[in-house]
Design a protein around this motif. Structure first.
Motif, PDB file in Angstrom:
ATOM      1  N   ALA A 118       0.825  -1.207   0.000  1.00 42.37           N
ATOM      2  CA  ALA A 118       0.000   0.000   0.000  1.00 42.37           C
ATOM      3  C   ALA A 118       0.861   1.260   0.000  1.00 42.37           C
ATOM      4  O   ALA A 118       0.569   2.227  -0.724  1.00 42.37           O
ATOM      5  N   GLU A 119       1.927   1.275   0.790  1.00 34.82           N
ATOM      6  CA  GLU A 119       2.804   2.446   0.874  1.00 34.82           C
ATOM      7  C   GLU A 119       3.381   2.818  -0.494  1.00 34.82           C
ATOM      8  O   GLU A 119       3.571   4.003  -0.794  1.00 34.82           O
ATOM      9  N   GLU A 166       6.120  12.148  -8.895  1.00 30.61           N
ATOM     10  CA  GLU A 166       5.121  11.783  -7.896  1.00 30.61           C
ATOM     11  C   GLU A 166       5.549  10.553  -7.106  1.00 30.61           C
ATOM     12  O   GLU A 166       5.399  10.483  -5.869  1.00 30.61           O
ATOM     13  N   HIS A 167       6.098   9.569  -7.807  1.00 27.26           N
ATOM     14  CA  HIS A 167       6.509   8.355  -7.118  1.00 27.26           C
ATOM     15  C   HIS A 167       7.836   8.532  -6.374  1.00 27.26           C
ATOM     16  O   HIS A 167       8.069   7.868  -5.360  1.00 27.26           O
ATOM     17  N   VAL A 168       8.694   9.425  -6.851  1.00 31.94           N
ATOM     18  CA  VAL A 168       9.890   9.771  -6.071  1.00 31.94           C
ATOM     19  C   VAL A 168       9.467  10.351  -4.724  1.00 31.94           C
ATOM     20  O   VAL A 168      10.032  10.018  -3.675  1.00 31.94           O
ATOM     21  N   GLU A 169       8.449  11.190  -4.742  1.00 32.77           N
ATOM     22  CA  GLU A 169       7.928  11.753  -3.497  1.00 32.77           C
ATOM     23  C   GLU A 169       7.424  10.645  -2.576  1.00 32.77           C
ATOM     24  O   GLU A 169       7.661  10.673  -1.359  1.00 32.77           O
ATOM     25  N   GLN A 173       8.814   9.640   1.253  1.00 35.25           N
ATOM     26  CA  GLN A 173       7.970   9.494   2.429  1.00 35.25           C
ATOM     27  C   GLN A 173       8.152   8.121   3.078  1.00 35.25           C
ATOM     28  O   GLN A 173       8.205   8.006   4.311  1.00 35.25           O
ATOM     29  N   VAL A 174       8.233   7.081   2.273  1.00 36.83           N
ATOM     30  CA  VAL A 174       8.420   5.734   2.797  1.00 36.83           C
ATOM     31  C   VAL A 174       9.758   5.610   3.521  1.00 36.83           C
ATOM     32  O   VAL A 174       9.844   5.046   4.625  1.00 36.83           O
ATOM     33  N   LEU A 175      10.820   6.144   2.930  1.00 38.87           N
ATOM     34  CA  LEU A 175      12.135   6.062   3.553  1.00 38.87           C
ATOM     35  C   LEU A 175      12.208   6.941   4.794  1.00 38.87           C
ATOM     36  O   LEU A 175      12.879   6.587   5.784  1.00 38.87           O
ATOM     37  N   ARG A 176      11.525   8.058   4.778  1.00 40.60           N
ATOM     38  CA  ARG A 176      11.480   8.916   5.965  1.00 40.60           C
ATOM     39  C   ARG A 176      10.814   8.176   7.131  1.00 40.60           C
ATOM     40  O   ARG A 176      11.261   8.276   8.276  1.00 40.60           O
ATOM     41  N   ALA A 177       9.775   7.414   6.822  1.00 41.64           N
ATOM     42  CA  ALA A 177       9.104   6.642   7.876  1.00 41.64           C
ATOM     43  C   ALA A 177      10.047   5.597   8.458  1.00 41.64           C
ATOM     44  O   ALA A 177      10.045   5.363   9.681  1.00 41.64           O
ATOM     45  N   ARG A 178      10.851   4.950   7.621  1.00 40.46           N
ATOM     46  CA  ARG A 178      11.799   3.962   8.126  1.00 40.46           C
ATOM     47  C   ARG A 178      12.876   4.634   8.974  1.00 40.46           C
ATOM     48  O   ARG A 178      13.275   4.106  10.016  1.00 40.46           O
ATOM     49  N   ARG A 179      13.334   5.785   8.547  1.00 38.70           N
ATOM     50  CA  ARG A 179      14.306   6.527   9.352  1.00 38.70           C
ATOM     51  C   ARG A 179      13.709   6.902  10.705  1.00 38.70           C
ATOM     52  O   ARG A 179      14.340   6.740  11.753  1.00 38.70           O
ATOM     53  N   ALA A 195      18.041  13.555  -2.028  1.00 39.83           N
ATOM     54  CA  ALA A 195      19.175  13.883  -1.163  1.00 39.83           C
ATOM     55  C   ALA A 195      18.861  15.076  -0.262  1.00 39.83           C
ATOM     56  O   ALA A 195      19.122  15.041   0.942  1.00 39.83           O
ATOM     57  N   ASP A 196      18.287  16.130  -0.826  1.00 35.75           N
ATOM     58  CA  ASP A 196      18.066  17.358  -0.056  1.00 35.75           C
ATOM     59  C   ASP A 196      16.972  17.195   0.985  1.00 35.75           C
ATOM     60  O   ASP A 196      17.047  17.770   2.072  1.00 35.75           O
ATOM     61  N   ARG A 197      15.938  16.416   0.682  1.00 33.41           N
ATOM     62  CA  ARG A 197      14.784  16.333   1.561  1.00 33.41           C
ATOM     63  C   ARG A 197      14.834  15.176   2.541  1.00 33.41           C
ATOM     64  O   ARG A 197      14.051  15.141   3.489  1.00 33.41           O
ATOM     65  N   LEU A 198      15.749  14.239   2.303  1.00 30.13           N
ATOM     66  CA  LEU A 198      15.784  13.049   3.145  1.00 30.13           C
ATOM     67  C   LEU A 198      17.076  12.924   3.941  1.00 30.13           C
ATOM     68  O   LEU A 198      17.053  12.525   5.107  1.00 30.13           O
ATOM     69  N   ALA A 199      18.195  13.269   3.326  1.00 29.25           N
ATOM     70  CA  ALA A 199      19.493  12.944   3.923  1.00 29.25           C
ATOM     71  C   ALA A 199      19.900  13.941   5.006  1.00 29.25           C
ATOM     72  O   ALA A 199      19.664  15.144   4.891  1.00 29.25           O
ATOM     73  N   ASP A 200      20.534  13.400   6.049  1.00 24.07           N
ATOM     74  CA  ASP A 200      21.160  14.241   7.064  1.00 24.07           C
ATOM     75  C   ASP A 200      22.533  14.721   6.594  1.00 24.07           C
ATOM     76  O   ASP A 200      23.034  15.743   7.059  1.00 24.07           O
ATOM     77  N   ARG A 201      23.124  13.961   5.688  1.00 20.69           N
ATOM     78  CA  ARG A 201      24.462  14.269   5.204  1.00 20.69           C
ATOM     79  C   ARG A 201      24.619  13.698   3.806  1.00 20.69           C
ATOM     80  O   ARG A 201      24.000  12.678   3.479  1.00 20.69           O
ATOM     81  N   THR A 202      25.443  14.344   2.987  1.00 18.96           N
ATOM     82  CA  THR A 202      25.721  13.858   1.645  1.00 18.96           C
ATOM     83  C   THR A 202      27.210  13.620   1.478  1.00 18.96           C
ATOM     84  O   THR A 202      28.033  14.473   1.824  1.00 18.96           O
ATOM     85  N   LEU A 203      27.549  12.443   0.972  1.00 18.32           N
ATOM     86  CA  LEU A 203      28.934  12.110   0.635  1.00 18.32           C
ATOM     87  C   LEU A 203      29.090  12.239  -0.873  1.00 18.32           C
ATOM     88  O   LEU A 203      28.435  11.533  -1.628  1.00 18.32           O
ATOM     89  N   TRP A 204      29.968  13.144  -1.293  1.00 15.72           N
ATOM     90  CA  TRP A 204      30.249  13.325  -2.711  1.00 15.72           C
ATOM     91  C   TRP A 204      31.510  12.531  -3.059  1.00 15.72           C
ATOM     92  O   TRP A 204      32.617  12.913  -2.669  1.00 15.72           O
ATOM     93  N   LEU A 205      31.361  11.463  -3.805  1.00 16.91           N
ATOM     94  CA  LEU A 205      32.520  10.656  -4.152  1.00 16.91           C
ATOM     95  C   LEU A 205      33.383  11.333  -5.196  1.00 16.91           C
ATOM     96  O   LEU A 205      34.565  11.059  -5.301  1.00 16.91           O
ATOM     97  N   ASP A 206      32.809  12.217  -6.008  1.00 18.14           N
ATOM     98  CA  ASP A 206      33.621  12.981  -6.958  1.00 18.14           C
ATOM     99  C   ASP A 206      34.711  13.759  -6.220  1.00 18.14           C
ATOM    100  O   ASP A 206      35.854  13.824  -6.658  1.00 18.14           O
ATOM    101  N   ALA A 207      34.318  14.336  -5.086  1.00 12.96           N
ATOM    102  CA  ALA A 207      35.263  15.133  -4.315  1.00 12.96           C
ATOM    103  C   ALA A 207      36.340  14.259  -3.679  1.00 12.96           C
ATOM    104  O   ALA A 207      37.468  14.699  -3.459  1.00 12.96           O
ATOM    105  N   ALA A 208      35.982  12.993  -3.411  1.00 15.90           N
ATOM    106  CA  ALA A 208      36.946  12.092  -2.769  1.00 15.90           C
ATOM    107  C   ALA A 208      37.919  11.504  -3.771  1.00 15.90           C
ATOM    108  O   ALA A 208      38.968  11.011  -3.400  1.00 15.90           O
TER     109      ALA A 208
END
Length: 209
Positions: A118-119, A166-169, A173-179, A195-208
């Motif tokens: 359903a989710e 719409e489905h990304v949204e 929401q589903v991943l936010r509930a699990r968090r 990334a912007d709406r869900l993540a607490d932190r972003t790791l950029w591998l390009d920069a690494a």
């Protein structure tokens, strides 16, 4: 929850994953971003135990990565590519099978399967077979299979792949509930919204690199 110390992956003289050191606490979300080939999927594979690092160490919940250990498999769920799908089982059959594999109570397993379906807006597709799904529906189906089980850590490789906004949204929401329920989530993504709406932190591998 997750400790990565100097992990590098090389093959045939080619660096598949530059040195990564990070800590992800319990109940946090890490987004891994970077261009194609920067090592996002490779890092997820190391965390899931499907890829052995050339150098460095990984600890999850204080223990080594050990995919043959049921305790590790209970803690860590991963979708790196689409999961295997049986052509003669329906969407509902698949999701219930996963839930029943992990939960001893058949009623609890059935309820979890119904909730996940359903989710992800798959209720009307429950009696379809995998080959009858569109590419976006197949992506949601894959997510349902990895969510229809208990876990402490969730590893996802581009969960937004093939999905409309719409489905990304819905996935956010589903991943936010699990968090919010205490899971630690690591998602490799090309989606700024995820990334912007869900993540607490972003790791950029390009920069690494």
């Amino acid at each position: 929850m997750i400790e990565v110390d100097g992990v590098t992956v090389t093959a045939g003289g080619t660096t598949l994953l530059p040195a990564v050191t990070l800590t992800v606490p319990r109940g946090a979300v890490l987004a891994i971003r970077g261009r194609n080939g920067s090592g996002k999927s490779t890092l997820l594979g190391v965390l899931a135990g499907s890829r052995t690092p050339t150098r460095g160490t990984v600890r999850i919940d204080g223990a080594d990565v050990s995919p043959r250990d049921r305790g590790f498999r209970r803690r860590v769920a991963a979708m790196i590519g689409l999961p295997p799908m049986a052509p003669d089982l329906t969407v509902s059959d698949h999701v219930l099978l996963v839930a029943t594999t992990w939960l001893d109570d058949p009623r609890e397993a059935a309820e979890l399967a119904r909730t996940v379906i359903a989710e992800l807006h798959l209720t009307g597709l429950g009696q379809r077979f995998p080959h009858e799904l569109s590419s976006g529906q197949t992506q949601l189906f894959g997510l349902a299979l990895v969510l229809a089980r208990p876990f402490d850590v969730l590893l996802l490789d581009e969960p937004e792949q093939r999905l409309d906004p719409e489905h990304v949204e819905s996935v956010i929401q589903v991943l936010r509930a699990r968090r919010d329920a205490g899971a630690t989530v690591i998602a490799a993504t090309h989606s700024p919204a995820l990334a912007d709406r869900l993540a607490d932190r972003t790791l950029w591998l390009d920069a690494a690199a």
